[in-house]
Scaffold this motif. Structure first.
Motif, PDB file in Angstrom:
ATOM      1  N   SER A 183       0.834  -1.210   0.000  1.00 24.27           N
ATOM      2  CA  SER A 183       0.000   0.000   0.000  1.00 24.27           C
ATOM      3  C   SER A 183       0.861   1.249   0.000  1.00 24.27           C
ATOM      4  CB  SER A 183      -0.923  -0.001   1.221  1.00 24.27           C
ATOM      5  OG  SER A 183      -1.811  -1.096   1.188  1.00 24.27           O
ATOM      6  N   THR A 184       1.958   1.212   0.744  1.00 26.08           N
ATOM      7  CA  THR A 184       2.854   2.363   0.822  1.00 26.08           C
ATOM      8  C   THR A 184       3.594   2.571  -0.491  1.00 26.08           C
ATOM      9  OG1 THR A 184       3.134   1.900   3.185  1.00 26.08           O
ATOM     10  CG2 THR A 184       4.707   3.417   2.174  1.00 26.08           C
ATOM     11  N   LEU A 185       4.064   1.491  -1.089  1.00 28.15           N
ATOM     12  CA  LEU A 185       4.773   1.588  -2.363  1.00 28.15           C
ATOM     13  C   LEU A 185       3.881   2.202  -3.443  1.00 28.15           C
ATOM     14  CD1 LEU A 185       6.488  -1.933  -2.424  1.00 28.15           C
ATOM     15  CD2 LEU A 185       7.661   0.258  -2.172  1.00 28.15           C
ATOM     16  N   ARG A 186       2.598   1.875  -3.428  1.00 27.42           N
ATOM     17  CA  ARG A 186       1.676   2.371  -4.435  1.00 27.42           C
ATOM     18  C   ARG A 186       1.346   3.853  -4.236  1.00 27.42           C
ATOM     19  NH1 ARG A 186      -1.535  -1.136  -7.515  1.00 27.42           N
ATOM     20  NH2 ARG A 186      -0.896  -3.315  -7.352  1.00 27.42           N
ATOM     21  N   SER A 187       1.484   4.346  -3.007  1.00 33.14           N
ATOM     22  CA  SER A 187       1.037   5.704  -2.704  1.00 33.14           C
ATOM     23  C   SER A 187       2.163   6.703  -2.529  1.00 33.14           C
ATOM     24  CB  SER A 187       0.178   5.693  -1.421  1.00 33.14           C
ATOM     25  OG  SER A 187      -0.970   4.891  -1.591  1.00 33.14           O
ATOM     26  N   ASN A 188       3.399   6.233  -2.385  1.00 35.61           N
ATOM     27  CA  ASN A 188       4.503   7.154  -2.129  1.00 35.61           C
ATOM     28  C   ASN A 188       5.755   6.678  -2.858  1.00 35.61           C
ATOM     29  OD1 ASN A 188       6.713   8.604  -0.916  1.00 35.61           O
ATOM     30  ND2 ASN A 188       5.333   9.162   0.736  1.00 35.61           N
ATOM     31  N   LEU A 189       6.201   7.471  -3.834  1.00 34.02           N
ATOM     32  CA  LEU A 189       7.352   7.093  -4.645  1.00 34.02           C
ATOM     33  C   LEU A 189       8.671   7.179  -3.881  1.00 34.02           C
ATOM     34  CD1 LEU A 189       6.466   8.787  -8.049  1.00 34.02           C
ATOM     35  CD2 LEU A 189       6.288   6.367  -7.437  1.00 34.02           C
ATOM     36  N   SER A 190       8.670   7.805  -2.709  1.00 35.86           N
ATOM     37  CA  SER A 190       9.913   7.909  -1.938  1.00 35.86           C
ATOM     38  C   SER A 190      10.213   6.631  -1.167  1.00 35.86           C
ATOM     39  CB  SER A 190       9.846   9.101  -0.981  1.00 35.86           C
ATOM     40  OG  SER A 190       8.911   8.872   0.064  1.00 35.86           O
ATOM     41  N   VAL A 191       9.294   5.669  -1.205  1.00 34.86           N
ATOM     42  CA  VAL A 191       9.507   4.350  -0.610  1.00 34.86           C
ATOM     43  C   VAL A 191       9.669   3.364  -1.765  1.00 34.86           C
ATOM     44  CG1 VAL A 191       8.521   2.535   0.840  1.00 34.86           C
ATOM     45  CG2 VAL A 191       8.147   4.950   1.416  1.00 34.86           C
ATOM     46  N   GLY A 192      10.719   2.539  -1.713  1.00 38.54           N
ATOM     47  CA  GLY A 192      10.954   1.673  -2.857  1.00 38.54           C
ATOM     48  C   GLY A 192      11.668   0.379  -2.521  1.00 38.54           C
ATOM     49  N   MET A 193      11.622  -0.546  -3.457  1.00 36.90           N
ATOM     50  CA  MET A 193      12.261  -1.846  -3.325  1.00 36.90           C
ATOM     51  C   MET A 193      13.747  -1.737  -3.672  1.00 36.90           C
ATOM     52  SD  MET A 193       9.140  -4.146  -4.843  1.00 36.90           S
ATOM     53  CE  MET A 193       9.667  -5.706  -4.116  1.00 36.90           C
TER      54      MET A 193
END
Length: 240
Positions: A183-193
């Motif tokens: 959910s976080t990855l989909r909503s915030n580009l500053s969080v990533g794999m």
């Protein structure tokens, strides 16, 4: 920005962190934010970090240096501390000291800030998990609040509020933190794999499962797609 989450359950602890750092649209890098300290059979400690990279990396480096110091004492080394509460105090004091030192070198407008989640267990002791604030003070996970988050936490919190309880199984807990991260990855580009996942079973005194999830991981993608489908189907069934 980052997102890290830790769950403390009856069966053990589950922790998940991303690895993205963002200093602007043209300066995005990958840095590890989960650090493990183990003396198998005696104690295990996992630290996750969020915030200023200069603060978190310096703090982790100094904690490692204290461990390797031949004159280390229970007041300075997290692997010698008599309790997990003392571990949290050592980490909190180190974080606050590093933050203050770096703040002093920067202008007021550029003040550095960081927070950490510290989780673990020592032989003969209970599992404990703490969220340590930039000032060095901390709060602890409890039965009423069995999960802690740092970084960009708001997008991934709703599912945890709804499904996570102390009685949640470790397998369901892994699913919960991964969907929270999705959910976080989909909503915030500053969080990533990529993502780092760690599981510590109660009384194992070691990390019992360690996994790096890369971008494009088929298992993670399938879970994400299934969750999206379940949400769409559930939404369609609701009437007003």
């Amino acid at each position: 920005m980052t997102y890290c989450v830790g769950l403390m359950l009856n069966e053990g602890m589950v922790m998940l962190s991303d690895t993205r750092t963002n200093a602007g649209l043209d300066n995005i890098s990958t840095y590890k934010k989960m650090f493990t300290f183990e003396d198998p059979g005696e104690r295990v400690i996992v630290i996750m970090t969020a915030g200023s990279l200069s603060v978190t990396q310096t703090t982790i480096a100094q904690l490692r240096e204290a461990i390797e110091d031949p004159e280390a004492t229970p007041d300075t080394s997290i692997l010698l501390a008599p309790t997990l509460l003392k571990v949290a105090e050592i980490v909190g004091n180190q974080l606050a000291a590093v933050r203050a030192e770096i703040d002093h070198k920067l202008s007021a407008a550029q003040g550095a800030s960081a927070s950490m989640i510290v989780a673990g267990q020592r032989k003969g002791g209970a599992m404990r998990m703490f969220l340590i604030y930039p000032e060095g003070n901390f709060i602890e996970a409890t039965e009423d609040a069995p999960f802690l988050q740092i970084g960009e936490h708001k997008y991934g919190k709703p599912i945890l509020d709804r499904v996570v309880k102390p009685t949640t199984s470790l397998s369901d807990a892994q699913k919960a933190v991964l969907l929270s991260m999705d959910s976080t990855l989909r909503s915030n580009l500053s969080v990533g794999m990529p993502l780092d996942l760690a599981v510590i079973e109660r009384d194992a005194l070691k990390v019992t499962l360690r996994r790096r999830i890369e971008a494009g991981d088929p298992q993670f993608r399938a879970m994400s797609d299934a969750w999206s489908t379940a949400l769409r189907d559930g939404f369609a069934k609701i009437t007003i």
